[in-house]
Structure formats: structure tokens, C-alpha cells
Design a protein around this motif. Structure first.
Motif, PDB file in Angstrom:
ATOM      1  N   GLU A 125     -18.694 -36.122  61.271  1.00 24.76           N
ATOM      2  CA  GLU A 125     -19.927 -35.971  60.585  1.00 24.76           C
ATOM      3  C   GLU A 125     -21.137 -36.292  61.292  1.00 24.76           C
ATOM      4  OE1 GLU A 125     -21.785 -37.311  56.237  1.00 24.76           O
ATOM      5  OE2 GLU A 125     -19.805 -37.429  56.441  1.00 24.76           O
ATOM      6  N   ASP A 126     -21.259 -37.388  62.124  1.00 20.81           N
ATOM      7  CA  ASP A 126     -22.293 -37.460  62.676  1.00 20.81           C
ATOM      8  C   ASP A 126     -22.760 -36.898  63.720  1.00 20.81           C
ATOM      9  OD1 ASP A 126     -19.960 -38.307  64.351  1.00 20.81           O
ATOM     10  OD2 ASP A 126     -20.878 -40.215  65.088  1.00 20.81           O
ATOM     11  N   ILE A 127     -21.561 -36.206  64.260  1.00 16.40           N
ATOM     12  CA  ILE A 127     -21.980 -34.747  65.383  1.00 16.40           C
ATOM     13  C   ILE A 127     -22.528 -33.907  64.548  1.00 16.40           C
ATOM     14  CG2 ILE A 127     -20.831 -33.271  66.930  1.00 16.40           C
ATOM     15  CD1 ILE A 127     -20.728 -36.060  68.155  1.00 16.40           C
ATOM     16  N   VAL A 128     -22.143 -33.475  63.401  1.00 17.31           N
ATOM     17  CA  VAL A 128     -22.686 -32.302  62.737  1.00 17.31           C
ATOM     18  C   VAL A 128     -24.067 -32.803  62.390  1.00 17.31           C
ATOM     19  CG1 VAL A 128     -22.428 -31.049  60.454  1.00 17.31           C
ATOM     20  CG2 VAL A 128     -20.503 -31.590  61.679  1.00 17.31           C
ATOM     21  N   LEU A 130     -26.026 -34.647  64.066  1.00 19.49           N
ATOM     22  CA  LEU A 130     -26.951 -34.543  65.420  1.00 19.49           C
ATOM     23  C   LEU A 130     -27.215 -33.085  65.701  1.00 19.49           C
ATOM     24  CD1 LEU A 130     -25.254 -37.353  67.286  1.00 19.49           C
ATOM     25  CD2 LEU A 130     -27.589 -37.533  66.442  1.00 19.49           C
ATOM     26  N   ARG A 131     -26.269 -32.290  65.395  1.00 22.00           N
ATOM     27  CA  ARG A 131     -26.433 -31.032  65.741  1.00 22.00           C
ATOM     28  C   ARG A 131     -27.334 -30.163  64.701  1.00 22.00           C
ATOM     29  NH1 ARG A 131     -20.348 -28.976  66.637  1.00 22.00           N
ATOM     30  NH2 ARG A 131     -20.030 -29.892  68.625  1.00 22.00           N
ATOM     31  N   GLU A 132     -27.736 -30.646  63.482  1.00 22.95           N
ATOM     32  CA  GLU A 132     -28.637 -30.203  62.606  1.00 22.95           C
ATOM     33  C   GLU A 132     -29.899 -30.687  63.079  1.00 22.95           C
ATOM     34  OE1 GLU A 132     -27.191 -31.241  58.815  1.00 22.95           O
ATOM     35  OE2 GLU A 132     -25.689 -29.945  58.754  1.00 22.95           O
ATOM     36  N   ILE A 133     -29.980 -31.801  63.509  1.00 16.77           N
ATOM     37  CA  ILE A 133     -31.276 -32.535  63.915  1.00 16.77           C
ATOM     38  C   ILE A 133     -31.692 -31.695  65.048  1.00 16.77           C
ATOM     39  CG2 ILE A 133     -32.372 -34.520  64.729  1.00 16.77           C
ATOM     40  CD1 ILE A 133     -30.448 -36.207  62.706  1.00 16.77           C
ATOM     41  N   ARG A 134     -30.840 -31.420  66.084  1.00 17.83           N
ATOM     42  CA  ARG A 134     -31.308 -30.716  67.295  1.00 17.83           C
ATOM     43  C   ARG A 134     -31.717 -29.498  66.941  1.00 17.83           C
ATOM     44  NH1 ARG A 134     -26.340 -29.035  70.706  1.00 17.83           N
ATOM     45  NH2 ARG A 134     -26.230 -27.527  68.704  1.00 17.83           N
ATOM     46  N   ASP A 135     -31.037 -28.682  65.973  1.00 18.14           N
ATOM     47  CA  ASP A 135     -31.538 -27.250  65.737  1.00 18.14           C
ATOM     48  C   ASP A 135     -32.921 -27.355  64.812  1.00 18.14           C
ATOM     49  OD1 ASP A 135     -29.131 -26.372  66.678  1.00 18.14           O
ATOM     50  OD2 ASP A 135     -28.109 -26.238  64.823  1.00 18.14           O
TER      51      ASP A 135
END
Length: 139
Positions: A125-128, A130-135
Motif C-alpha cells: 500500500e505504501d508503494i501505491v 507513493l506512485r499516486e503522489i508521484r503521478d
């Protein structure tokens, strides 16, 4: 390490022993196929195509009569014995087909024993996040 001990180590490896067994069994199997072709298949084929023996088919190269048996014709001079060649070619085709079927069967067994690839593990979940924040930052 001495040459003798290196050779002993090489000769006793599993692959070398498997190869030796395969060559011996292959030689015996080749004789079985040769007998099948010479004693079973070629007489039937010869009967279908006029009742003659394929192994006695030849073309005389020195002008003698083609009515003689192959052994007698060879005594009189050079002959082109294509009947024996046809028998050996048929022998090879049967042997190659049987080996192809064996390899195909072994490959089927090998793939049947392998488990199906596992589904990929879910992304943490933390990777998901982080990807949402990056996007979001890219927008």
C-alpha cells in the motif's frame, strides 16, 4: 590434479553416464527399427508394388543384364544398388519420427510437472500511495 583423476571425475559425472546409456540403448533400438523395416515393412511395400524385394533393386553400370540377383551382379562389375539405399532412408525416417515422438512426450511430461506460475504479489500500500503522489506531482 593429475590427468587420471581429472578423467575419473569427468567420466563419473551423471551426464557422461547418461550419454553412454543413451548411446547403447540407441544402438539397440536402431537394430529393432532396422529389423522392423527389413523384415516387416519392406516386404509389405514390395508386395504392394509388384512383389519384388527392394534390397535387390539396382542399375548395372558396366552393361550387364539387370536380371541377375544383386550379389551376382556385384561379382560381375559395378552396380548402383539404390534399393538398399531406399531401405536405409525409410529406416532413418521411422527412427527419426519415433525419436521426435519420444522427445515430444518427454517435453510434455516436463511441462506437466512444473507448477503454474504464481500470481504476482500485490503491491504494498505504501508503494501505491507513493506512485499516486508521484503521478499527482507530475500533473
Amino acid at each position: 590434479m593429475s590427468v587420471i583423476s581429472e578423467f575419473k571425475q569427468f567420466a563419473l559425472k551423471g551426464n557422461v553416464m547418461d550419454l553412454a546409456v543413451g548411446v547403447i540403448i540407441g544402438g539397440a533400438f536402431g537394430k529393432i527399427v532396422a529389423s522392423l523395416v527389413d523384415d516387416v515393412i519392406m516386404p509389405v511395400v514390395g508386395k504392394i508394388f509388384g512383389g519384388f524385394d527392394f534390397s535387390n533393386l539396382y542399375v548395372p553400370l558396366n552393361g550387364q543384364s539387370a536380371d541377375l540377383a544383386l550379389a551376382e551382379a556385384k561379382k560381375l562389375g559395378a552396380v548402383l544398388a539404390y534399393g538398399n539405399f531406399l531401405t536405409i532412408v525409410l529406416n532413418f525416417i521411422i527412427l527419426a519420427f519415433i525419436i521426435f515422438q519420444m522427445v515430444k512426450f518427454m517435453n510434455h511430461l516436463k511441462t506437466a510437472d512444473e507448477p503454474a506460475p504464481a500470481a504476482p504479489a500485490p503491491t504494498p500500500e505504501d508503494i501505491v500511495l507513493l506512485r499516486e503522489i508521484r503521478d499527482s506531482l507530475k500533473k
